[in-house]
Scaffold this active site. Structure first.
Site, short mmCIF file in Angstrom:
data_model
loop_
_atom_site.label_atom_id
_atom_site.label_comp_id
_atom_site.label_asym_id
_atom_site.label_seq_id
_atom_site.Cartn_x
_atom_site.Cartn_y
_atom_site.Cartn_z
CB CYS A 2 12.57 -22.99 25.14
SG CYS A 2 12.94 -23.16 23.40
NE ARG A 27 15.71 -20.76 30.26
CZ ARG A 27 16.19 -21.84 30.87
NH1 ARG A 27 16.42 -21.79 32.15
NH2 ARG A 27 16.41 -22.93 30.21
CD1 TRP A 75 16.55 -17.72 21.45
CD2 TRP A 75 17.36 -19.66 20.72
NE1 TRP A 75 17.76 -17.47 20.86
CE2 TRP A 75 18.28 -18.65 20.40
CE3 TRP A 75 17.66 -20.98 20.35
CZ2 TRP A 75 19.48 -18.89 19.74
CZ3 TRP A 75 18.86 -21.23 19.69
CH2 TRP A 75 19.75 -20.18 19.39
CG ASN A 99 12.44 -25.62 27.38
OD1 ASN A 99 11.56 -25.09 26.71
ND2 ASN A 99 12.89 -25.12 28.52
N GLY A 100 14.20 -28.33 24.16
CA GLY A 100 15.11 -29.37 23.70
C GLY A 100 14.91 -29.66 22.22
CD GLU A 473 34.24 -12.33 28.46
OE1 GLU A 473 34.23 -13.24 27.63
OE2 GLU A 473 33.20 -11.92 29.02
CE LYS A 477 30.48 -10.39 27.81
NZ LYS A 477 30.51 -11.66 28.39
CD GLU A 480 27.61 -11.56 24.96
OE1 GLU A 480 26.85 -12.50 24.70
OE2 GLU A 480 28.42 -11.60 25.90
CG HIS A 496 51.97 -11.34 11.18
ND1 HIS A 496 53.15 -11.40 10.47
CD2 HIS A 496 52.31 -11.21 12.49
CE1 HIS A 496 54.17 -11.35 11.33
NE2 HIS A 496 53.68 -11.21 12.54
CE LYS A 591 23.28 -15.66 32.05
NZ LYS A 591 24.51 -14.89 31.81
O1 M6R Z 1 26.40 -21.17 30.80
P1 M6R Z 1 27.73 -21.23 30.09
O2 M6R Z 1 28.81 -20.55 30.83
O3 M6R Z 1 28.12 -22.64 29.75
O4 M6R Z 1 27.50 -20.46 28.74
C1 M6R Z 1 28.51 -20.40 27.77
C2 M6R Z 1 28.22 -19.32 26.76
O5 M6R Z 1 27.03 -19.58 26.10
C3 M6R Z 1 28.15 -17.93 27.41
O6 M6R Z 1 29.31 -17.62 28.12
C4 M6R Z 1 27.94 -16.87 26.32
O7 M6R Z 1 29.08 -16.75 25.53
C5 M6R Z 1 27.57 -15.52 26.95
N1 M6R Z 1 26.53 -14.90 26.18
C6 M6R Z 1 28.70 -14.58 27.00
O8 M6R Z 1 28.37 -13.35 27.54
#
Ligand code: M6R
Length: 596
Positions: A2, A27, A75, A99-100, A473, A477, A480, A496, A591
Site C-alpha cells: 500500500c 509498490r 494491496w 498501511n500495515g 535468481e 526473475k 515473476e 533425481h 515492491k
Molecule cells: O526489499 P527486499 O530486498 O527486502 O525485498 C525482498 C523481496 O521481496 C524481493 O527481492 C522480491 O523477491 C522481488 N520481487 C524480486 O524481484
C-alpha cells in the site's frame, strides 16, 4: 504494498495526491482512493484496479475540491480488492488511510466497538471507528490518537483528516514506513519519499509510536505520551530523474542497463581517501569476532545472500549461511556461540526480515543491514548499515539492487579477510565493463526470448555451485514478470526426479561459468537434450563451447554471478514484454513487502 500520500496547502489537493499515488504505483496495488476536506465535509472517491480508473472517475482530481486531502493505493490483505474495502475509510467524523496490519483488531472490536456496524472487511475500519469512539465525549484529537497508539497492536502508518478541522492532518506510525514532506506554505505525508519528491526534498522522519500534527505552515511531532520532539528535517538524496523512465519503455529495462554504472558507483562509494576499498572498522570487528555469519533476506535479496555466503566462505574463510527470513523467524536453527547477523534488503522495509531482526535483537545479538534505502526500518534498527548506492529501484522485479548487493558482499568479505588475494577494485571494474558489453547485445536476448520463451508454459534454469545460485535468481526473475513457471535447479540433481518434467521442446537454460564444473553441467544438458529439451547455454568465455547461445566476457570466476545474471534479466524482460505484460508491475506482487 500500500501507498500513502497526504497534502495540506494552498493548491488543489486531489491532483497532487493522484500524482503522488502514481509515483507509488511501483509498490503494487489493486485499488486506490482519495478523501478531500472542504467546508466541514469530507468527500471520498475510490476505484478498483489501475490508478487511471480513479483519475478518470475524479476528472484528474478536478471533481474533488479542497486543499487538504489524503490518498491511498491498497494491496489487499483483509478482504477483497473492491471499493468498499479500498481506503480511505471514513467514520462519522474522520477519514484515514492505513498501511500495515492491526493484529488485535478482533479484540478491539469486542472491547470497544460491540455495537458498531462495519461496512468493510478491513482491519483499517476498526481504527477509524475507534477514533470516532475516542473523541465522542469531546476529547481532543491528539489525546484520542495517543489512546489509539496505546491500544493498537501491529503495524500501521496512518494519515488522518478530520471533518471538523480543515487546518491540519495527522500522521501516526508504528513499524510501517511513513515520512513527512516539509514544504513552503504546504506540507505532505507519504509512505515513501518518492510520493513527495516532485514537491519537496526535505523530510522529517517519524519513529514508531510517534504522531505528527501537520498543518499548512508547520509540523509538530510528538511521542505517544504527548512529549513534543525537536527533530530537524533531512534532505533526501533523490533526484526526480531517478524516478522517471526517461526514454525507456519500462523501469525494468532502464534498471537492468544501469547496472554497469551502479557497480562503478559502489566501487567509488566504498573507497577511502587513498583509493583503497574500505569498510568501517566497527563492522569488520563484529564480523571478525563472530564464529558464524547468518545472512537473512527474502526473494532476490536471499539469492544475493547465498552468493554472499559463498564469498564469506571462499574469500574470507569464515563460516556463513543464508536463510529465508520468513522461515528463520519461526523455525530458528540452533545458533552458534557467537553469531553475527547480516540483513539484506533492497527496500529495508521487508516485514519478514524485520521480524527476524526484532527476534535476534531480543536475544542480544548484533546485526548489519545492507540496503538501498538510507533511514529505512531495517537500517535504523540494526547496529550497522552498508548502503547499496543503486539509486531508486522502481520496477517490482529487482535487478540492479541484486548486483549491487552481490558487489557490496564481495567488498565486505574481502575486507573481513582476503585469503585468496583477490584485487576487487580491479575485478569489479572489469565486471562493470563486461556488463556494459552485455547491455549492447539486447537484440540477441530479444531474439532468444522469442525463440525459446514466447509460447512455453514452463522453463528450467540449471547450473552448479555458484551458477546454481544465479539460476535461482534467474528463475525468480523469469517467473515473476513473464508468469512462465520456472524452476532454478542444481544441474546434478535434475536426474533425481525433476527430469521427468522434460518434454519435447521444454526450454532448459544452463549457466556455466566455473572451470571445475563446466563439463558436468554440459553432461546434464546432454541428458535433457536427449529427452527433447530445447537447451540454451549462457557461458563465460573461458569455459564456452562452440554453439553456446550467449557468451559473457571473462571476469574473475568468483564474480561471475554479477555478469551471468544480466542475460537472464534481459530474457525475463523480453519474455514479459513480448507477451504484452506490464513488465514493471507484475500481477499480485508488491515492491516493498511490509506485511508478514
Ligand atoms: O526489499 P527486499 O530486498 O527486502 O525485498 C525482498 C523481496 O521481496 C524481493 O527481492 C522480491 O523477491 C522481488 N520481487 C524480486 O524481484
Amino acid at each position: 504494498m500500500c501507498g500513502i500520500v497526504g497534502y495540506i496547502g494552498e493548491k488543489q489537493a486531489a491532483p497532487i495526491l493522484l500524482d503522488g499515488l502514481a509515483k507509488l504505483e511501483y509498490r503494487g496495488y489493486d485499488s486506490a482512493g482519495l478523501a478531500v476536506y472542504k467546508d466541514g465535509a469530507i468527500s471520498v472517491q475510490k476505484a478498483v484496479g489501475k490508478l487511471v480508473n480513479l483519475v478518470n472517475k475524479t476528472d484528474g482530481g478536478a471533481s474533488l475540491d479542497g486543499t487538504l486531502g489524503i490518498g491511498h493505493t491498497r494491496w489487499a490483505t483483509h478482504g477483497k480488492p473492491n471499493e468498499t474495502n479500498a481506503h480511505p475509510h471514513t467514520g462519522s467524523r474522520f477519514s484515514l488511510v492505513h498501511n500495515g496490519i492491526i493484529e488485535n483488531e478482533a479484540k478491539l472490536r469486542r472491547k470497544y466497538l460491540k455495537d458498531t456496524e462495519f461496512v468493510s472487511e478491513t482491519d483499517t475500519e476498526v481504527i477509524v471507528r475507534l477514533l470516532d469512539k475516542f473523541t465522542e465525549g469531546g476529547e481532543d484529537v491528539d489525546v484520542a490518537i495517543m489512546h489509539l497508539i496505546d491500544v493498537l497492536e501491529g503495524s500501521y502508518a496512518l494519515a488522518i483528516i478530520d471533518s471538523l478541522d480543515g487546518d491540519r492532518m495527522y500522521a501516526v506510525k508504528n513499524k510501517s514506513p511513513l515520512l513527512i514532506g516539509k514544504g513552503e506554505g504546504f506540507n505532505m505525508i507519504g509512505s515513501d519519499a518518492m510520493a513527495m519528491i516532485a514537491h519537496t526534498e526535505w523530510f522529517y522522519e517519524i519513529h514508531d509510536k510517534e504522531f505528527a500534527i501537520v498543518s499548512r505552515d508547520g509540523v509538530e511531532i510528538f511521542t505517544s505520551y504527548s512529549q513534543k520532539i525537536d527533530r530537524e528535517p533531512y534532505k533526501a538524496e533523490l533526484d526526480l530523474s531517478d524516478v522517471s523512465k526517461g526514454t525507456y519503455p519500462f523501469f525494468t529495462i532502464k534498471e537492468i542497463e544501469e547496472q554497469p554504472l551502479v557497480i562503478r558507483r559502489v566501487l567509488k562509494e566504498y573507497q577511502d581517501e587513498t583509493g583503497e576499498l574500505y569498510i568501517p572498522e566497527e563492522i569488520l570487528k563484529d564480523l571478525r569476532e563472530c564464529d558464524k555469519i547468518y545472512i537473512i533476506a527474502c526473494g532476490t535479496s536471499y539469492h544475493a545472500g547465498i552468493v554472499g555466503k559463498y564469498f564469506f566462505e571462499n574469500i574470507s574463510d569464515k563460516p556463513a549461511d543464508s536463510y529465508v527470513a520468513s522461515e528463520f523467524v519461526y523455525n530458528t536453527p540452533k545458533l552458534t556461540e557467537k553469531p553475527f547477523f547480516i540483513f539484506i534488503s533492497q527496500s529495508g522495509e521487508t516485514a519478514d526480515s524485520r521480524a527476524v531482526l526484532v527476534k535476534i535483537k531480543k536475544m542480544g545479538y548484533k546485526a548489519l543491514t545492507i540496503t538501498n534505502v538510507k533511514g529505512s526500518t531495517l537500517s535504523r534498527e540494526a547496529n550497522h548499515t552498508l548502503l547499496l548506492y543503486a539509486g531508486p529501484e522502481i520496477a517490482v522485479a529487482s535487478t540492479k539492487a541484486y548486483t549491487a548487493q552481490v558487489a557490496v558482499l564481495a567488498i565486505l568479505a574481502a575486507a573481513v579477510e582476503n585469503k585468496i588475494g583477490i584485487n576487487l577494485k580491479y575485478e569489479l571494474a572489469v565486471v562493470a565493463n563486461t556488463m556494459e558489453g552485455l547491455c549492447s547485445d539486447s537484440e540477441l536476448y530479444s531474439d532468444l526470448a522469442r525463440e525459446y520463451l514466447q509460447n512455453t508454459r514452463n522453463c528450467f534454469y540449471i547450473g552448479r555451485g555458484i551458477d546454481y545460485y544465479v539460476c535461482l535468481e534467474a528463475a525468480l526473475k523469469l517467473k515473476e514478470i513473464s508468469y512462465i513457471q520456472t524452476e532454478g535447479f542444481a544441474a546434478g540433481e535434475l536426474k533425481h526426479g525433476t527430469i521427468a518434467l522434460i518434454e519435447e521442446g521444454t526450454p532448459v537454460i544452463a549457466i556455466i561459468t566455473q572451470n571445475n564444473i563446466d563439463l558436468n553441467t554440459r553432461s546434464n544438458i546432454d541428458e535433457v537434450n536427449a529427452r527433447g529439451a530445447k537447451s540454451l547455454i549462457i557461458s563465460m568465455r573461458s569455459v564456452s563451447s562452440h554453439g553456446d547461445q550467449i557468451v559473457v566476457g571473462d571476469v574473475h570466476e568468483m564474480l561471475a554471478p554479477l555478469v551471468s545474471v544480466v542475460p537472464a534479466q534481459y530474457l525475463a524482460y523480453y519474455a514479459s514484454y513480448q507477451r504484452g505484460y506490464d513488465v514493471d508491475k507484475p500481477r499480485n506482487l508488491a515492491k516493498s513487502v511490509t506485511v508478514e
